[in-house]
Structures are given as structure tokens and as C-alpha cells.
Design a protein around this motif. Structure first.
Motif, short mmCIF file in Angstrom:
data_model
loop_
_atom_site.label_atom_id
_atom_site.label_comp_id
_atom_site.label_asym_id
_atom_site.label_seq_id
_atom_site.Cartn_x
_atom_site.Cartn_y
_atom_site.Cartn_z
N UNK A 1 0.84 -1.16 0.00
CA UNK A 1 0.00 0.00 0.00
C UNK A 1 0.89 1.23 0.00
N UNK A 2 0.63 2.18 -0.88
CA UNK A 2 1.48 3.37 -0.95
C UNK A 2 1.28 4.26 0.29
N UNK A 3 2.26 5.08 0.54
CA UNK A 3 2.18 6.00 1.67
C UNK A 3 1.12 7.07 1.41
N UNK A 4 0.43 7.49 2.46
CA UNK A 4 -0.54 8.57 2.28
C UNK A 4 0.16 9.89 2.01
N UNK A 5 -0.50 10.76 1.28
CA UNK A 5 0.07 12.07 0.98
C UNK A 5 -0.04 12.97 2.21
N UNK A 6 0.56 14.13 2.12
CA UNK A 6 0.52 15.08 3.23
C UNK A 6 -0.91 15.53 3.51
N UNK A 7 -1.69 15.73 2.46
CA UNK A 7 -3.08 16.14 2.65
C UNK A 7 -3.90 15.06 3.36
N UNK A 8 -3.65 13.81 3.02
CA UNK A 8 -4.38 12.72 3.66
C UNK A 8 -3.96 12.57 5.12
#
Length: 76
Positions: A1-8
Motif C-alpha cells: 500500500x502506498x504511503x498517504x500524501x501530506x493532505x491525507x
């Protein structure tokens, strides 16, 4: 699973803080155990929001269409 973005991550963090404050204000919890349970619930809710926003962002991505030059090169 990819890392969440800063906004997430910001959305998840905001969810944890807002839900913890709201739950503590509404419940009137005073004991350490009660407060701990509410904070753990808020943390789980924030984690769920982050994961769901990550999954929905990944599923809404549309692959870029191939340029016409690539299709011509494949026909040869």
C-alpha cells in the motif's frame, strides 16, 4: 500500500483531534480509563479516514491515454 500524501495525513490528524475533543466534551468522561478509551477510538477513526481517503484517491486515478505515436509504433 502506498504511503498517504501530506493532505491525507492532515485530514486524518484533524479527524483525530476533532473527534477526540468532541467525544470528550459530549461524554463528560473524567476517569483515566474512560478518557483513554475515547482517545483510542478517536485515533482509530482518524486512521480509518486516512486509509479510506488513500484508497479512494488511488481508485479515482485515471491512466493517461497513450499518445497516437505509440499505437502507430505497435502496428509495425
Amino acid at each position: 500500500m502506498p504511503r498517504p500524501s501530506a493532505a491525507q495525513l492532515c485530514l486524518g490528524t484533524f479527524t483525530v483531534v476533532a473527534s477526540a475533543v468532541a467525544l470528550l466534551a459530549v461524554s463528560g468522561a473524567e476517569g483515566v480509563l474512560e478518557v483513554g478509551v475515547l482517545v483510542v477510538f478517536a485515533l482509530a477513526l482518524g486512521t480509518l479516514v486516512t486509509v479510506l481517503s488513500s484508497v479512494s484517491a488511488r481508485s479515482s486515478r485515471v491512466p493517461a491515454p497513450a499518445s497516437p505515436g505509440h499505437e502507430y509504433a505497435r502496428q509495425r
